[in-house]
Every structure is written in structure tokens, then in C-alpha cells.
Design a protein around this motif. Structure first.
Motif, PDB file in Angstrom:
ATOM      1  N   ALA A  70       0.930  -7.865  -1.088  1.00 48.02           N
ATOM      2  CA  ALA A  70       1.758  -6.677  -1.281  1.00 48.02           C
ATOM      3  C   ALA A  70       0.889  -5.426  -1.391  1.00 48.02           C
ATOM      4  CB  ALA A  70       2.621  -6.831  -2.526  1.00 48.02           C
ATOM      5  N   LEU A  71      -0.221  -5.511  -2.121  1.00 50.24           N
ATOM      6  CA  LEU A  71      -1.126  -4.369  -2.261  1.00 50.24           C
ATOM      7  C   LEU A  71      -1.767  -4.018  -0.926  1.00 50.24           C
ATOM      8  CD1 LEU A  71      -2.871  -5.210  -5.664  1.00 50.24           C
ATOM      9  CD2 LEU A  71      -1.159  -3.430  -5.222  1.00 50.24           C
ATOM     10  N   SER A  72      -2.124  -5.051  -0.148  1.00 44.53           N
ATOM     11  CA  SER A  72      -2.715  -4.797   1.164  1.00 44.53           C
ATOM     12  C   SER A  72      -1.742  -4.080   2.080  1.00 44.53           C
ATOM     13  CB  SER A  72      -3.154  -6.122   1.791  1.00 44.53           C
ATOM     14  OG  SER A  72      -3.637  -5.932   3.098  1.00 44.53           O
ATOM     15  N   MET A  73      -0.477  -4.502   2.052  1.00 40.39           N
ATOM     16  CA  MET A  73       0.528  -3.841   2.872  1.00 40.39           C
ATOM     17  C   MET A  73       0.773  -2.416   2.401  1.00 40.39           C
ATOM     18  SD  MET A  73       3.253  -6.948   3.421  1.00 40.39           S
ATOM     19  CE  MET A  73       4.439  -5.800   4.093  1.00 40.39           C
ATOM     20  N   TRP A  74       0.804  -2.244   1.083  1.00 38.31           N
ATOM     21  CA  TRP A  74       1.016  -0.901   0.532  1.00 38.31           C
ATOM     22  C   TRP A  74      -0.119   0.043   0.904  1.00 38.31           C
ATOM     23  CZ3 TRP A  74      -1.648   1.741  -3.501  1.00 38.31           C
ATOM     24  CH2 TRP A  74      -1.014   2.927  -3.934  1.00 38.31           C
ATOM     25  N   ALA A  75      -1.328  -0.533   1.029  1.00 39.55           N
ATOM     26  CA  ALA A  75      -2.494   0.279   1.382  1.00 39.55           C
ATOM     27  C   ALA A  75      -2.631   0.482   2.880  1.00 39.55           C
ATOM     28  CB  ALA A  75      -3.759  -0.373   0.833  1.00 39.55           C
ATOM     29  N   GLY A  76      -1.681  -0.062   3.634  1.00 36.54           N
ATOM     30  CA  GLY A  76      -1.706   0.137   5.071  1.00 36.54           C
ATOM     31  C   GLY A  76      -2.320  -0.998   5.849  1.00 36.54           C
ATOM     32  N   GLY A  77      -2.407  -2.184   5.236  1.00 39.02           N
ATOM     33  CA  GLY A  77      -2.955  -3.357   5.918  1.00 39.02           C
ATOM     34  C   GLY A  77      -1.981  -3.892   6.941  1.00 39.02           C
ATOM     35  N   THR A  78      -2.372  -4.993   7.531  1.00 40.99           N
ATOM     36  CA  THR A  78      -1.541  -5.617   8.561  1.00 40.99           C
ATOM     37  C   THR A  78      -0.213  -6.068   7.976  1.00 40.99           C
ATOM     38  OG1 THR A  78      -3.509  -6.379   9.722  1.00 40.99           O
ATOM     39  CG2 THR A  78      -1.440  -7.474  10.264  1.00 40.99           C
ATOM     40  N   GLU A  79       0.860  -5.707   8.650  1.00 37.15           N
ATOM     41  CA  GLU A  79       2.184  -6.032   8.139  1.00 37.15           C
ATOM     42  C   GLU A  79       2.922  -7.043   8.986  1.00 37.15           C
ATOM     43  OE1 GLU A  79       4.554  -2.682   7.316  1.00 37.15           O
ATOM     44  OE2 GLU A  79       3.140  -1.755   5.952  1.00 37.15           O
ATOM     45  N   THR A  80       2.365  -7.401  10.093  1.00 38.27           N
ATOM     46  CA  THR A  80       3.030  -8.384  10.931  1.00 38.27           C
ATOM     47  C   THR A  80       2.092  -9.533  11.211  1.00 38.27           C
ATOM     48  OG1 THR A  80       2.322  -7.220  12.927  1.00 38.27           O
ATOM     49  CG2 THR A  80       4.497  -6.670  12.051  1.00 38.27           C
ATOM     50  N   VAL A  81       2.673 -10.687  11.456  1.00 42.15           N
ATOM     51  CA  VAL A  81       1.875 -11.862  11.740  1.00 42.15           C
ATOM     52  C   VAL A  81       1.337 -11.744  13.151  1.00 42.15           C
ATOM     53  CG1 VAL A  81       1.893 -14.379  11.860  1.00 42.15           C
ATOM     54  CG2 VAL A  81       3.327 -13.205  10.180  1.00 42.15           C
ATOM     55  N   GLY A  82       0.036 -11.607  13.286  1.00 47.32           N
ATOM     56  CA  GLY A  82      -0.556 -11.343  14.587  1.00 47.32           C
ATOM     57  C   GLY A  82      -1.096 -12.588  15.253  1.00 47.32           C
ATOM     58  N   GLY A  83      -1.531 -12.455  16.515  1.00 45.54           N
ATOM     59  CA  GLY A  83      -2.088 -13.564  17.258  1.00 45.54           C
ATOM     60  C   GLY A  83      -3.501 -13.263  17.711  1.00 45.54           C
ATOM     61  N   HIS A  84      -4.131 -14.238  18.298  1.00 39.72           N
ATOM     62  CA  HIS A  84      -5.493 -14.118  18.793  1.00 39.72           C
ATOM     63  C   HIS A  84      -5.493 -14.680  20.205  1.00 39.72           C
ATOM     64  CE1 HIS A  84      -6.944 -13.217  14.663  1.00 39.72           C
ATOM     65  NE2 HIS A  84      -5.991 -14.065  14.321  1.00 39.72           N
ATOM     66  N   GLU A  85      -5.318 -13.801  21.169  1.00 43.06           N
ATOM     67  CA  GLU A  85      -5.077 -14.245  22.540  1.00 43.06           C
ATOM     68  C   GLU A  85      -6.252 -15.006  23.124  1.00 43.06           C
ATOM     69  OE1 GLU A  85      -4.466 -11.296  21.348  1.00 43.06           O
ATOM     70  OE2 GLU A  85      -2.276 -11.153  21.449  1.00 43.06           O
TER      71      GLU A  85
END
Length: 388
Positions: free
Chosen positions: A156-171
Motif C-alpha cells: 500500500a505504501l509503495s502504491m501511495w508513493a507511486g510504485g507499480t500498481e498493476t501486475v506486469g509481465g516480462h516479455e
């Protein structure tokens, strides 16, 4: 403490059911680079099938196995103590053997092994056997809420600080996995498997998994002392109430990413708390069902599968990697969610049939028999005699 038939039945029925859940969840990782991103096809039917598996089984099956692992360890400790034997050396040998099986499984068959974390959790449990039973319950609650609460707060703190908010991939990693697993050599598959295992378990990942399963192991040990899995200890009305509350609470949490937003925090809440709540529902349902002797013909099928769950767990990896990897049929990356789910049910049905056939002739599953032999240092009976 003497194990009652109902208690044994409930534990094995729960193992048998959890084995199906594990297979349905793992099938996506057997068949595609889901470790590195979303691999579900865009069709609505595929999305629906994947969502049903996600809500009902993701992060709800492995807590059951961890719970039963701790449950079985405490029952074994008490049984050995009642016979005047020294249980700690025997349990230590049992966990070391499980660790060895896990290493062979992880690097020889499939990277998604869970036996290594269970074995490490078992080593930690050894320090609890001299403690009062209430310590097991208190430690389970403390580890569960402190660890998971802290992780949720950090996300929650990471998202509040502008961290990654979506589950990403590694193509790039996903493409390499498809290339190596689908058409690579044995060497390619081995090194890809090593890479995938390291991706999950390095940088604290293994300890994260251990801390994830440890509270369920401790809770299972406490449940063994409190005789939670004995059907005659609970009234049907009490079990129905528990099932109702756990199901409603679990489904509410498990569907959060679908009606709010799928991001790191909501998926973590879905799995960590919603998965645990649904696991409570499944455990209560197993005890409830095993209390119905008139239903024995139905739950006996689950019970037989559960008696040889370790054999089936390893067999699932052997069969599925043979189907999806290049040294087998090479289906990796070529199937859809509904096909994978259908294949999982077909494989599980074969395991159910094989279990009934097997226990008509043998006392233990083959891997269980070897594990028991190594644990006790004496060869147990294997084949049933006529009339047994």
C-alpha cells in the motif's frame, strides 16, 4: 492420542480435494509462461474459466496441504512418544527426506515445487514440539497476521508513493520459456527450469514462501491437539455456520480484483486473506461430509486419493511436463485455459480410479512407502495379503 476413523477420513478427504485444487492452479504454469505475465487467451470463455479457477482454488489449496503437513507431524510425534520412541530424530529424518524429494522434483521435473518450503517449515516446527499446544496456535496467528499484514502495508505504501500498481509481465523471459520448454533439448529445459526456480525463490523468495506456509503448518499442529478434524467433535449446525461465514468472507475477498482493480495490493489481499478464508470453508466442509456415514461411498473416493497425495503430486508433474515440454508432446504455450482445465479434470479422474485400484492391492502409495521406509529405517509391508 488415538486417531479416530473420522479424523483419518477427514484428513485424507481434505488431501484428496486439495490435490485437485493444486492441479487446477498449477496447470496454467505447466502449460505456459504464466510466471512472467498473463497468458490467458482473449476469448470470454477462457477468461471465465480462468477466473473460476482463480477464485475457487488459487491460494486456497496449498494452505490445506500445509495445514495437513503440520497436523500429520504432530500426530506422528504423539504416536511415537506413546510407544516410547524418540520422535525428534525420526521427524528430522522425515523432513530431510522430503527436502531431498523436493530438490529432485524442483530441478528434475518442475520449478514450481512446494516440498522444499514444507521441509524447511518442518525444521522450524521441530523447535515447537516441546512447547505447550497453545503456543502452536498463538504462533500461527502471530506469524500469519504480522507477516501478511506487513506485506500488505508495504504494498500500500509503495502504491501511495507511486510504485507499480498493476501486475506486469516480462516479455523476454516469457519468450525464452516458450522457446526452451516447447522445443528445447533436455539441457535447455533444465536450465530454463533452474532459471524459473531462481526467479521465484532468489532474493528472499524462498523465505517468503516458507513464511507463507509456516502459519498453516503450525495451525495444523494445534488442530491435531484440539482434535479439530474429528467429525464427532462438532455439531452439524456449528459446521454449517462456519462453512457459511468462511465461504461468504472468502468469496468477497477473492473477487476483490474483479470488482475493484487488479493490482499488486488487491491480488495480495485476494490470495493471502481470501485464499485462507476459503481454505477454512473447505476444511470445515471435509469434516462435515465425513460426519455423514451415509455419504461414505462418495467421500471414500477423495479419501483414497488423499492417502497417496505425495505420489499423485509428483505424478502430476511427470505427466504434465511430458505433455507440454519439447521432450514430450510439446504442447507448451499452445493450449487455452478451458483445455488445460479439462485436461486437469481428466488427469485427476485417472488418479481417482488408480487410487481405488492401488489400495485394493497395496498398503501405501509407492512414494509414501519409500518415504516411510526411509523415515523409520525399516521396510513397511507393501502388498496386501488376500483377504486384508
Amino acid at each position: 492420542m488415538i486417531r479416530s476413523p473420522e479424523r483419518i477420513a477427514a484428513a485424507d478427504v481434505l488431501r484428496g480435494f486439495a490435490l485437485l485444487g493444486i492441479l487446477l492452479v498449477n496447470m496454467r504454469y505447466f502449460s505456459s509462461p504464466a510466471l512472467y505475465g498473463d497468458t490467458i487467451k482473449d476469448s470470454g470463455f477462457d477468461r471465465t474459466v480462468a477466473a473460476v479457477v482463480d477464485v475457487l482454488f488459487e491460494a486456497s489449496a496449498y494452505p490445506l496441504f500445509a495445514f495437513l503437513f503440520g497436523f500429520g507431524a504432530v500426530m506422528m510425534f504423539r504416536r511415537l512418544s506413546s510407544r516410547g520412541e524418540r520422535p525428534i530424530p525420526i521427524l528430522l529424518r522425515r523432513f530431510l527426506l522430503l527436502l531431498g524429494i523436493g530438490v529432485v522434483h524442483a530441478f528434475g521435473l518442475w520449478f514450481g515445487d512446494i516440498l522444499i518450503p514444507y521441509a524447511i517449515a518442518g525444521f522450524i516446527m521441530l523447535f515447537f514440539f516441546a512447547a505447550p499446544p497453545r503456543w502452536w496456535g498463538a504462533a500461527a496467528v502471530a506469524v500469519f497476521f504480522l507477516f501478511r499484514g506487513l506485506m500488505a502495508l508495504l504494498m500500500a505504501l509503495s502504491m501511495w508513493a507511486g510504485g507499480t500498481e498493476t501486475v506486469g509481465g516480462h516479455e523476454a523471459e516469457a519468450a525464452a520459456a516458450v522457446r526452451h520448454y516447447q522445443s528445447g533439448t533436455f539441457g535447455d529445459v533444465f536450465w530454463q527450469r533452474w532459471h524459473d526456480w531462481a526467479y521465484v525463490n532468489s532474493d528472499g523468495g524462498l523465505m517468503f514462501t516458507v513464511l507463507t506456509v509456516l502459519p498453516f503448518c503450525l495451525l495444523g499442529g494445534y488442530a491435531a491437539d484440539q482434535r479439530w478434524l474429528e467429525a464427532d467433535r462438532h455439531s452439524p449446525a456449528k459446521l454449517r455456520r462456519l462453512m457459511g461465514w468462511a465461504l461468504c468472507f472468502g468469496l468477497a475477498l477473492k473477487t476483490i480484483p474483479y470488482w475493484i482493480e487488479a493490482n499488486d495490493l488487491t491480488v495480495y489481499i485476494q490470495d493471502s486473506f481470501g485464499g485462507a478464508a476459503l481454505a477454512v470453508f473447505y476444511a470445515a466442509a471435509a469434516v462435515f461430509v465425513c460426519g455423514k456415514q451415509s455419504w461414505q461411498r462418495a467421500w471414500r473416493w477423495w479419501q483414497d486419493v488423499g492417502k497417496m497425495s505425495l505420489t499423485h503430486y509428483l505424478a502430476q508433474s511427470l505427466v504434465c511436463t511430458s505433455l507440454f515440454y519439447g521432450y514430450g508432446l510439446g504442447w507448451y504455450g499452445r493450449t487455452s485455459a478451458w483445455q488445460e482445465t479439462l485436461l486437469a479434470f481428466a488427469l485427476y479422474a485417472a488418479e481417482v480410479w488408480m487410487s481405488r485400484f492401488w489400495f485394493a492391492r497395496f498398503h501405501y502409495g509407492p512414494v509414501e512407502w519409500l518415504w516411510r521406509w526411509g523415515t523409520y529405517g525399516a521396510r513397511p509391508p507393501f502388498r496386501r495379503r488376500p483377504g486384508q
